[in-house]
Design a protein around this motif. Structure first.
Motif, PDB file in Angstrom:
ATOM      1  N   THR A  44      10.863  54.062  88.232  1.00 40.77           N
ATOM      2  CA  THR A  44      11.247  53.889  89.619  1.00 40.77           C
ATOM      3  C   THR A  44      10.125  54.853  90.287  1.00 40.77           C
ATOM      4  O   THR A  44       9.477  54.412  91.220  1.00 40.77           O
ATOM      5  N   ALA A  45      10.281  56.193  89.721  1.00 39.69           N
ATOM      6  CA  ALA A  45       9.280  57.191  90.576  1.00 39.69           C
ATOM      7  C   ALA A  45       8.005  57.011  90.077  1.00 39.69           C
ATOM      8  O   ALA A  45       7.219  56.948  91.340  1.00 39.69           O
ATOM      9  N   HIS A  96       2.333  52.712  80.395  1.00 40.48           N
ATOM     10  CA  HIS A  96       2.037  51.846  79.116  1.00 40.48           C
ATOM     11  C   HIS A  96       3.097  50.603  79.082  1.00 40.48           C
ATOM     12  O   HIS A  96       3.462  50.222  78.061  1.00 40.48           O
ATOM     13  N   LEU A  97       3.038  49.824  80.409  1.00 37.73           N
ATOM     14  CA  LEU A  97       3.675  48.709  80.348  1.00 37.73           C
ATOM     15  C   LEU A  97       2.595  47.539  80.499  1.00 37.73           C
ATOM     16  O   LEU A  97       1.355  47.706  80.920  1.00 37.73           O
ATOM     17  N   PRO A  98       2.864  46.296  80.047  1.00 39.29           N
ATOM     18  CA  PRO A  98       1.970  45.174  80.266  1.00 39.29           C
ATOM     19  C   PRO A  98       1.730  45.136  81.744  1.00 39.29           C
ATOM     20  O   PRO A  98       2.496  45.195  82.584  1.00 39.29           O
ATOM     21  N   LEU A  99       0.450  44.638  82.249  1.00 40.94           N
ATOM     22  CA  LEU A  99      -0.077  44.730  83.454  1.00 40.94           C
ATOM     23  C   LEU A  99       0.756  43.518  84.350  1.00 40.94           C
ATOM     24  O   LEU A  99       1.215  43.756  85.579  1.00 40.94           O
ATOM     25  N   PRO A 100       1.164  42.603  83.772  1.00 42.14           N
ATOM     26  CA  PRO A 100       2.074  41.629  84.601  1.00 42.14           C
ATOM     27  C   PRO A 100       3.363  42.112  85.101  1.00 42.14           C
ATOM     28  O   PRO A 100       3.800  41.969  85.745  1.00 42.14           O
ATOM     29  N   VAL A 101       3.825  42.947  84.114  1.00 41.36           N
ATOM     30  CA  VAL A 101       5.130  43.462  84.378  1.00 41.36           C
ATOM     31  C   VAL A 101       5.014  44.670  85.560  1.00 41.36           C
ATOM     32  O   VAL A 101       5.795  44.690  86.527  1.00 41.36           O
ATOM     33  N   GLY A 102       4.014  45.568  85.261  1.00 32.90           N
ATOM     34  CA  GLY A 102       3.740  46.241  86.497  1.00 32.90           C
ATOM     35  C   GLY A 102       3.483  45.743  87.780  1.00 32.90           C
ATOM     36  O   GLY A 102       3.897  46.061  88.892  1.00 32.90           O
ATOM     37  N   LEU A 103       2.778  44.513  87.788  1.00 27.36           N
ATOM     38  CA  LEU A 103       2.524  43.802  89.079  1.00 27.36           C
ATOM     39  C   LEU A 103       3.671  43.077  89.282  1.00 27.36           C
ATOM     40  O   LEU A 103       4.001  43.048  90.555  1.00 27.36           O
ATOM     41  N   GLY A 104       4.300  42.602  88.345  1.00 23.56           N
ATOM     42  CA  GLY A 104       5.866  42.132  89.115  1.00 23.56           C
ATOM     43  C   GLY A 104       6.810  43.115  89.587  1.00 23.56           C
ATOM     44  O   GLY A 104       7.218  42.914  90.634  1.00 23.56           O
ATOM     45  N   MET A 105       6.847  44.150  88.960  1.00 22.31           N
ATOM     46  CA  MET A 105       7.721  45.263  89.616  1.00 22.31           C
ATOM     47  C   MET A 105       7.128  45.518  90.979  1.00 22.31           C
ATOM     48  O   MET A 105       8.054  45.956  91.933  1.00 22.31           O
ATOM     49  N   SER A 106       5.897  45.677  91.169  1.00 24.68           N
ATOM     50  CA  SER A 106       5.286  46.042  92.707  1.00 24.68           C
ATOM     51  C   SER A 106       5.422  45.135  93.578  1.00 24.68           C
ATOM     52  O   SER A 106       5.343  45.253  94.969  1.00 24.68           O
ATOM     53  N   SER A 107       5.562  43.580  93.274  1.00 19.54           N
ATOM     54  CA  SER A 107       5.623  42.617  94.305  1.00 19.54           C
ATOM     55  C   SER A 107       6.872  42.255  94.803  1.00 19.54           C
ATOM     56  O   SER A 107       6.873  41.327  95.487  1.00 19.54           O
ATOM     57  N   GLY A 108       7.883  43.172  94.971  1.00 18.95           N
ATOM     58  CA  GLY A 108       8.898  42.998  95.722  1.00 18.95           C
ATOM     59  C   GLY A 108       8.734  43.099  97.126  1.00 18.95           C
ATOM     60  O   GLY A 108       9.592  42.496  98.006  1.00 18.95           O
ATOM     61  N   PHE A 109       7.775  43.874  97.688  1.00 19.91           N
ATOM     62  CA  PHE A 109       7.173  44.151  99.131  1.00 19.91           C
ATOM     63  C   PHE A 109       8.513  44.507  99.654  1.00 19.91           C
ATOM     64  O   PHE A 109       8.973  44.389 101.005  1.00 19.91           O
ATOM     65  N   GLY A 110       9.671  45.336  99.243  1.00 20.69           N
ATOM     66  CA  GLY A 110      10.945  45.765  99.880  1.00 20.69           C
ATOM     67  C   GLY A 110      11.802  44.908  99.931  1.00 20.69           C
ATOM     68  O   GLY A 110      12.999  45.106 100.405  1.00 20.69           O
ATOM     69  N   TRP A 111      11.790  43.545  99.195  1.00 20.71           N
ATOM     70  CA  TRP A 111      12.792  42.536  99.311  1.00 20.71           C
ATOM     71  C   TRP A 111      13.675  42.950  97.954  1.00 20.71           C
ATOM     72  O   TRP A 111      13.578  42.078  97.152  1.00 20.71           O
ATOM     73  N   GLY A 136      14.498  45.474  85.776  1.00 23.54           N
ATOM     74  CA  GLY A 136      15.323  45.054  87.230  1.00 23.54           C
ATOM     75  C   GLY A 136      15.776  46.202  88.190  1.00 23.54           C
ATOM     76  O   GLY A 136      15.496  46.229  89.212  1.00 23.54           O
ATOM     77  N   SER A 137      16.470  47.181  87.595  1.00 19.43           N
ATOM     78  CA  SER A 137      16.825  48.314  88.241  1.00 19.43           C
ATOM     79  C   SER A 137      15.962  49.255  88.857  1.00 19.43           C
ATOM     80  O   SER A 137      15.901  49.411  89.931  1.00 19.43           O
ATOM     81  N   ALA A 138      14.813  49.236  87.958  1.00 24.75           N
ATOM     82  CA  ALA A 138      13.567  50.201  88.510  1.00 24.75           C
ATOM     83  C   ALA A 138      13.076  49.327  89.646  1.00 24.75           C
ATOM     84  O   ALA A 138      12.550  50.001  90.721  1.00 24.75           O
ATOM     85  N   ASN A 172      12.754  50.741  93.549  1.00 28.27           N
ATOM     86  CA  ASN A 172      11.566  51.038  94.400  1.00 28.27           C
ATOM     87  C   ASN A 172      11.633  50.220  95.545  1.00 28.27           C
ATOM     88  O   ASN A 172      11.012  50.882  96.595  1.00 28.27           O
ATOM     89  N   ASP A 173      12.127  48.837  95.866  1.00 25.27           N
ATOM     90  CA  ASP A 173      12.205  48.422  96.969  1.00 25.27           C
ATOM     91  C   ASP A 173      13.085  48.969  98.064  1.00 25.27           C
ATOM     92  O   ASP A 173      12.849  48.891  99.362  1.00 25.27           O
ATOM     93  N   ILE A 174      14.248  49.591  97.532  1.00 25.57           N
ATOM     94  CA  ILE A 174      15.283  50.260  98.252  1.00 25.57           C
ATOM     95  C   ILE A 174      14.563  51.302  99.177  1.00 25.57           C
ATOM     96  O   ILE A 174      14.498  51.864 100.303  1.00 25.57           O
ATOM     97  N   LEU A 175      13.877  52.161  98.172  1.00 25.81           N
ATOM     98  CA  LEU A 175      13.000  53.469  98.678  1.00 25.81           C
ATOM     99  C   LEU A 175      11.955  53.093  99.895  1.00 25.81           C
ATOM    100  O   LEU A 175      11.701  53.870 100.721  1.00 25.81           O
TER     101      LEU A 175
END
Length: 301
Positions: A65-66, A190-205, A222-224, A228-231
């Motif tokens: 999350t951080a 050290h995560l696959p790029l699609p996972v990093g992109l997926g985690m970032s694409s919530g846009f606060g939702w 999912g929790s991270a 991230n979106d709550i923050l």
């Protein structure tokens, strides 16, 4: 792959074909959506409680999350600030006081309480937890259907979207800078790029991102993503009053998908009615694109 994409897009598109004009029906839909958010987070908390080696996994969640938050929110802030400096958007509105900001922060924190309650209940060996995945599947379809109806019922025409250059510009900057931050976070973690992109694409939702990422990548990712979106939402509420007077585009962009609903009143209070159309357009576009991006990153690569 195609099933994962269809299960996100089909209910959303079907819902978008349905339009309610009566205010009472729209109020009921919004109320149901609010309940579903808490229910989803409750189930999410119960799944966390059932993880093996819980202490280590919680450390991973907080660390992920951080990193994802610093990379994505920081990238948003830098790119939006540059946009604001080179192409500032000036209005004549006089900024008002924000006496209800603390109340809005507390309202955001309520969703965390639902997660904690789910975690506590999940520590008990109840038979219902074996059906949690099926429950999430049903809730996801129903949630997207109602969201589609809500979007259509807000009377946002394609003409309004295509003609609002400010809303489109901030949306593009938010998407590009968020994805850049997601790539950087994936490399650091050290995560696959699609996972990093997926985690970032919530846009606060957070209400939808948590269920999509948990279903695709498991409760830790999912929790991270949820945190991230709550923050993002909490930090947007905190920084808007300081930025809105001089850096309106930055304040708008940092709200992400919430600019159409939760953070809209605080944006309007600081910049006046002129910021409402771009705020709605940005929130609408990010709300529409978020499940598409997230399902593509999770199932399309």
């Amino acid at each position: 792959m195609y099933f994962g994409i269809l299960i996100a897009l089909v209910p959303l598109c079907i819902g978008y074909l349905i339009k309610f004009k009566q205010e009472k029906w729209l109020a009921k839909i919004n109320q149901i959506l609010s309940w579903m958010v808490y229910f989803i987070l409750f189930i999410m908390g119960s799944e966390l409680a059932q993880l093996d080696d819980l202490t280590t996994n919680l450390q991973h969640i907080l660390f992920y999350t951080a990193i994802i938050f610093v990379c994505t929110f920081g990238s948003n802030f830098i790119f939006l600030m540059l946009f604001d400096l080179f192409l500032p958007w000036r209005t004549s509105h006089t900024k008002q006081s924000y006496d209800s900001r603390f109340k809005m922060i507390l309202e955001s924190l309520r969703v965390c309480i639902a997660l904690i309650l789910g975690f506590i209940v999940g520590l008990f060996p109840l038979f219902i937890w074996q059906y949690s995945e099926n429950i999430i599947q049903v809730v996801l379809v129903f949630l997207l259907l109602l969201i589609g109806i809500s979007l259509r019922s807000n009377n946002i025409s394609l003409k309004q979207i295509l003609l609002n250059k400010v809303g489109i510009a901030t949306t593009l900057i938010v998407i590009i800078s968020t994805f850049l931050g997601g790539i950087i976070a994936a490399l650091i973690l050290h995560l696959p790029l699609p996972v990093g992109l997926g985690m970032s694409s919530g846009f606060g939702w957070y209400s939808l991102s948590v269920i999509l990422m948990t279903k695709a990548q498991g409760p830790i990712i999912g929790s991270a993503t949820f945190l991230n979106d709550i923050l993002r939402e909490l930090c947007a509420i905190i920084v808007i009053p300081s930025l809105i007077g001089r850096y309106k585009l930055t304040a708008l962009g940092l709200c992400g998908a919430t600019s159409m609903d939760f953070t809209l009143p605080i944006l309007q209070k600081g910049a006046g009615i002129t910021i409402v159309p771009p705020a709605i357009v940005q929130g609408f576009l990010l709300t529409l694109l978020m499940p598409i991006f997230m399902t593509l990153f999770n199932y399309g690569f």
